[in-house]
Design an enzyme around this catalytic site. Structure first.
Site, PDB file in Angstrom:
ATOM      1  N   TRP A   1      50.902  63.780  37.297  1.00 39.64           N
ATOM      2  CA  TRP A   1      51.140  64.747  36.228  1.00 39.64           C
ATOM      3  C   TRP A   1      51.916  65.939  36.777  1.00 39.64           C
ATOM      4  CZ3 TRP A   1      50.737  63.414  31.404  1.00 39.64           C
ATOM      5  CH2 TRP A   1      50.846  64.383  30.398  1.00 39.64           C
TER       6      TRP A   1
ATOM      7  N   ASP B   1      55.829  75.268  32.730  1.00 39.17           N
ATOM      8  CA  ASP B   1      55.452  76.032  31.548  1.00 39.17           C
ATOM      9  C   ASP B   1      54.387  75.294  30.745  1.00 39.17           C
ATOM     10  OD1 ASP B   1      56.833  73.979  30.300  1.00 39.17           O
ATOM     11  OD2 ASP B   1      58.364  75.251  29.382  1.00 39.17           O
TER      12      ASP B   1
ATOM     13  N   GLU C   1      54.884  71.497  30.502  1.00 39.53           N
ATOM     14  CA  GLU C   1      55.063  70.717  31.732  1.00 39.53           C
ATOM     15  C   GLU C   1      56.535  70.523  32.076  1.00 39.53           C
ATOM     16  OE1 GLU C   1      52.696  69.227  29.410  1.00 39.53           O
ATOM     17  OE2 GLU C   1      50.929  69.918  30.487  1.00 39.53           O
TER      18      GLU C   1
ATOM     19  N   GLU D   1      49.844  66.303  16.825  1.00 43.07           N
ATOM     20  CA  GLU D   1      50.563  67.208  17.710  1.00 43.07           C
ATOM     21  C   GLU D   1      51.873  67.642  17.071  1.00 43.07           C
ATOM     22  OE1 GLU D   1      51.038  67.204  22.377  1.00 43.07           O
ATOM     23  OE2 GLU D   1      52.380  65.691  21.505  1.00 43.07           O
TER      24      GLU D   1
END
Length: 373
Positions: free
Chosen positions: A120, A170, A173, A328
């Site tokens: 990640w 940020d 990502e 989302e």
């Protein structure tokens, strides 16, 4: 006299807010973590400090203090378990030999508080500031003694004081090479709030105050162009996350010219028919519109006194909801539809539901008095 359709509209908006509160509660892990999304492949099984802190704030403001406190307890355990890591990071920074990005604290954890095993974009500072802010806001709102969480607050303050000026990823990502203004504002809000927590020792409180002051100066010096905040130091682009610095975070006073100019630019450049994009160059799932960001802008406008505009944004967010929650993003005004298939092939359909979306809808509904806590 208020018309029946308006009453019915507000009742529907209120019912949806209560549904989102119930959904969040039903999905919260026994240890206190909020799952980012119960179904989306890239988020499933993980909790973020950033998302989770905004969710906890919504639950706190929305009348479920116990849910928020369970999350704060989870955060505290995650941080306390990394006490030695914080000490190494702080010592290295003080010696002028800061640790590499890969050795900084992670941005997401599994529900047991362990580091994620999947690759990640992990070095993000903003969530650590936002959890401090959410905790302090909760303690003030409910008159709660913050003593159980103060040790973790001290560790967080030390970590942020040592590292706040570093470039990092940020909220989205992206762009680890930049200093992001929404990150600076997130840290500013958290450190300011933590500095006045009752019971915090004076040395740590002073560290929080002085660091917040330095961040505020950097943000206002290097993060402003043409009278408004920008996405990162050195760009003229803007980002929807900047709205949060006005509300709910309160890093800027909602009535000051910098805040109002920033909101005007965000509304003009990023909002179409009530739905807000993240930024104009966004290609994630084609660059759709995000309900949670419309609600954040609504919170900021509400704080600035533009109640009707805030209510319009709440209504748009409500239009994206379905029985399973709020997504989302939606694809009503994609910025670049050619990227949709690429992301679907990688991770499947975009996150739906996203608990952060549910939380921001609930938070704005409470702010506007549409629903009572």
């Amino acid at each position: 006299m208020t018309s029946t359709p308006v009453l019915a509209d507000r009742e529907a908006l209120a019912a949806l807010a209560l549904d989102q509160r119930a959904l969040i509660r039903s999905l919260q892990h026994a240890d206190g973590a909020y799952p980012a999304s119960p179904t989306f492949s890239a988020y499933r099984g993980y909790s973020w400090f950033r998302d989770g802190a905004f969710i906890a704030d919504a639950m706190s403001a929305g009348g479920d203090a116990a849910s928020a406190e369970a999350f704060f307890g989870w955060c505290a355990r995650v941080i306390e378990a990394r006490r030695d890591d914080v000490a190494r990071i702080v010592a290295a920074a003080a010696a002028g030999t800061p640790l590499p990005d890969a050795d900084m604290l992670p941005t997401r954890f599994d529900f047991d508080g362990r580091d994620g095993t999947d690759e990640w974009w992990d070095f993000q500072l903003d969530g650590y500031g936002i959890w401090l802010w959410a905790l302090a806001a909760h303690a003030t709102r409910h008159g709660v003694d913050a003593a159980p969480w103060l040790d973790a607050c001290r560790l967080t303050i030390e970590y942020l004081a040592s590292s706040w000026a570093r470039p990092c990823y940020d909220w989205w990502e992206e762009h680890i090479e930049q200093v992001h203004i929404s990150t600076l504002g997130s840290l500013l809000a958290g450190l300011r709030a933590a500095a006045v927590l009752p019971g915090l020792d004076e040395v740590t409180a002073e560290l929080a105050r002085t660091t917040a002051s330095a961040i505020d100066e950097r943000m206002r010096t290097d993060g402003v162009l043409d009278g408004h905040l920008v996405k990162w130091v050195g760009t003229d682009a803007v980002d929807a996350s900047l709205a949060s610095l006005v509300a709910p975070l309160g890093a800027l006073d909602a009535q000051e010219p910098l805040a109002l100019a920033t909101l005007e630019v965000l509304d003009e450049q990023l909002v179409v028919d009530g739905g807000m994009h993240r930024f104009r160059a966004d290609t994630y799932f084609g660059g759709g519109q995000w309900p949670l960001l419309s609600c954040m802008l609504g919170l900021a406008w509400a704080r600035a006194g533009r109640t009707e505009r805030a209510l319009e944004l709440l209504r748009w967010a409500a239009s994206t909801a379905h029985d399973g929650g709020i997504p989302e993003q939606v694809d009503r005004h994609l910025l670049d539809a050619s990227f949709v298939d690429e992301w679907v092939e990688r991770w499947g359909p975009s996150a739906d539901p996203l608990l952060w979306s549910s939380a921001m809808y609930l938070r704005l509904a409470v702010e506007l008095g549409v629903v009572e806590p």
